[in-house]
Scaffold this active site. Structure first.
Site, PDB file in Angstrom:
ATOM      1  N   ASP A 164       0.861  -1.180   0.000  1.00  0.00           N
ATOM      2  CA  ASP A 164       0.000   0.000   0.000  1.00  0.00           C
ATOM      3  C   ASP A 164       0.902   1.236   0.000  1.00  0.00           C
ATOM      4  O   ASP A 164       2.124   1.146   0.124  1.00  0.00           O
ATOM      5  CB  ASP A 164      -0.929  -0.023   1.224  1.00  0.00           C
ATOM      6  N   GLU A 219     -10.570   6.451   4.747  1.00  0.00           N
ATOM      7  CA  GLU A 219      -9.558   5.837   5.614  1.00  0.00           C
ATOM      8  C   GLU A 219      -9.656   6.325   7.061  1.00  0.00           C
ATOM      9  O   GLU A 219     -10.746   6.439   7.614  1.00  0.00           O
ATOM     10  CB  GLU A 219      -8.179   6.007   4.979  1.00  0.00           C
TER      11      GLU A 219
END
Length: 627
Positions: A308, A513
């Site tokens: 990521d 997020e």
């Protein structure tokens, strides 16, 4: 070579020379007729360490250039959330940018094309004028794998419209706690529903051929490489805290969070992204047992594993405290491509040094590069590295917007309809003396799209082309029916007007997020006051626009009808289609709707399961029971 008198011997010698020159120019890796494994082996054998590590490096477009691509042999570029060539950039602007970078990659000694990736997680959502589909939480409520596959097909075309061949989607997290800020990216708390929805991979990448080898990536011509994420357990973190620790036994991990990866791999997914989170205290970006031992060895995944954003940096606490160790731990765990994304020289220098010191083996590097090349060869990047405008007209195409509208209709979940079975409130009449529309989310396209829409965190107002819920209502009711909009009306407005009924549209603000982590799960102010004021004075239907269940029980007695609309995207017309009865309600909750946040986490099957509305609940019109 002198040959004054032409003879058969001379001619033979000339032919041998030409043949030798042809052999020198022929490279198996450039020959599409050769098997992929033959091409990989041939190319790997020609590559220097610098060229190999370059392939493992993914950088953000803001630090990329043709020279950087050429000088560092960079294998991949991405657009982070909201990272675009220009505000409201056209397909031509995207294509020109991608091709400029690609020309730098092709100018290297071996001419290995780069692969450009983007977060097209509900349509090509970074791109102005793209069709933005409902977020995954809503798609889970449709229970319609064929619909999701068609959305994958449309998304692939809209991504290709911008010259991009790779999307970081789908998110196949099994969200077990709605307090998690990424819960809307999860199709369901039930892994079986998430498994069904992995059919989006077949839409993005193409139908897998019969007898295709399990684990080997498959990407058809003019499709895009997909990415199953975030491996593994991202949806199970303690208290729903983003990037936190998933505390779970092996049975739970393999039985809840792993199953969608089985399906994704069987469907030929090209790449898998590793999760920021940990499993029982071990960072997934450094978890050799799960990345190499389980994903690659046991599940036979043959595509590439990508980190990521800054993922390896976060192996240490604080992030980046020992970057050399992070490179070592991440690559040795089995990460093949590192989403650096900015300081690529540091990554390249550290990786090179670790290989030279034999801390990272050359066999590990070769495995990583082989996997990256396998995806690039499979998807035809070597034969067609440069994009053109042939798909430009696919962006925001009418047929795609109609598909998104269908998805909105099918995602809506009717949670209440009248106070008794014989007093149903929906569908609403199109002909009325006057209709009040209220609430913060009724006339806000950004709010109805949610996070990962044009910007990483989403936005407010007219962020792109689309139809707000208010405009959809106005276009649906009869010509003689006035619609009055007031975001947060007071009593005086309702006393001055004789409204037939009200539609109140409230919900959550956009987020992504960690910013979305939330322990309260309340409706955005002044939403609760709007419900109280309007629904105390008028008969009302409340539409909740949110990425997850929110606190609603205190207001339930005030309203005649309650609809969960999730984050529907650009095509708000789908909501009006169902409110006014052109289509029925068919959606079923893909998540348990709690009474109070004190109950969380609470999932179907838990001993303390006592929801306001259970997983799978959803009323149909003309039925007081779940349809």
């Amino acid at each position: 070579m002198a040959c004054p008198n032409v003879s058969w011997g001379c001619l033979l010698l000339l032919l041998l020379c030409f043949a030798w020159m042809g052999d020198a120019e022929y490279a198996k890796y450039k020959d599409p007729k050769q098997p992929v494994n033959t091409r990989i082996k041939d190319l790997i054998g020609r590559m220097t360490l610098a060229e190999k590590i370059g392939q493992m490096t993914q950088i953000e477009r803001s630090v990329a250039s043709a020279d950087v691509m050429k000088n560092y042999f960079i294998g991949s570029i991405l657009s982070g959330g909201g990272s675009v060539p220009a505000p409201q950039a056209t397909p031509a602007m995207w294509i020109n940018m991608v091709n400029e970078f690609q020309k730098g990659a092709l100018a290297t000694r071996l001419g290995i094309p780069m692969i450009y990736g983007i977060d097209a997680v509900h349509g090509n959502n970074n791109v102005y004028n793209a069709t933005i589909f409902p977020h995954n939480v809503g798609l889970g409520a449709t229970r319609d794998p064929d619909l999701v596959k068609r959305i994958g097909e449309a998304t692939a075309l809209e991504v290709r419209a911008t010259g991009i061949p790779y999307t970081f989607a789908p998110c196949i997290a099994v969200c077990r706690d709605p307090r998690w800020g990424r819960c809307y990216e999860s199709y369901s708390e039930d892994h079986k529903i998430v498994q069904q929805m992995t059919d989006i991979i077949l839409g993005l990448q193409g139908e897998i051929p019969v007898n295709h080898t399990k684990g080997v990536p498959y990407v058809a011509k003019n499709k895009v490489a997909a990415c199953a994420k975030h491996f593994v357990g991202d949806g199970g973190t303690h208290n729903g805290i983003n990037e936190n620790n998933t505390i779970i036994d092996e049975h739970g991990l393999l039985g809840i969070h792993m199953p969608p990866y089985y399906d994704s791999i069987i469907k030929g997914v090209a790449t898998v992204m590793v999760s920021y989170s940990s499993v029982n205290g071990e960072k997934m970006h450094a978890n050799h047992d799960l990345v190499t031992g389980y994903l690659k060895s046991k599940l036979h995944f043959r595509g590439f594993v990508i980190s990521d954003w800054l993922g390896i940096d976060r192996i240490t606490s604080p992030a980046g405290a020992n970057y050399t160790y992070s490179v070592q731990a991440g690559v040795n765990a089995g990460i093949d491509m590192v989403m650096v994304p900015f300081n690529y020289t540091e990554f390249i220098e550290d990786a090179t040094s670790l290989v030279n010191k034999r801390i990272i083996s050359m066999s590990r590097i070769d495995d990583a590069v082989s996997r990256i090349l396998r995806v690039k060869f499979t998807m035809g990047l070597f034969e067609n590295p440069l994009a053109d405008l042939s798909f430009a007209d696919q962006l925001g195409k009418k047929e795609h917007r109609e598909l998104a509208r269908e998805a909105v209709r099918k995602s809506l979940v009717l949670l209440k309809n009248g106070n008794t079975p014989n007093q149903q409130f929906l569908p609403l009449p199109k002909k009325a003396s006057k209709i009040l529309v209220a609430g913060s989310h009724a006339s806000n396209l950004g709010y109805q799209c949610g996070g990962w829409s044009i910007q990483w965190m989403g936005g407010s107002g007219d962020i792109t082309a689309g139809t707000t819920i208010l405009d959809a209502i106005k276009s649906t009711v009869g010509d003689a029916t006035p619609v009055v909009y007031s975001e947060n009306p007071d009593d005086s407005l309702m006393k001055k007007n004789e409204f037939s009924f009200a539609i109140v549209v409230v919900g959550e603000p956009p987020y992504a997020e960690t910013v979305g982590d939330n322990t309260d799960l309340t409706i955005l102010d002044p939403g609760p006051d709007t419900i109280r004021t309007v629904c105390s004075a008028l008969k009302c239907a409340v539409v909740v626009v949110s990425g997850r269940p929110v606190v609603i029980e205190p207001y339930l007695p005030l309203m005649e009808a309650l609809v969960a609309a999730w984050l529907p995207g650009t095509e708000g017309q789908g909501i009006a289609d169902v409110l006014f009865g052109d289509y029925g309600f068919t959606g079923k909750l893909s998540r348990t709707w709690f009474k109070s946040v004190d109950q969380l986490p609470m999932n179907f099957g838990d001993p303390h399961y006592d929801p306001l509305f259970p997983l799978g609940f959803g009323l149909a019109i003309n039925s007081s029971q779940p349809g």
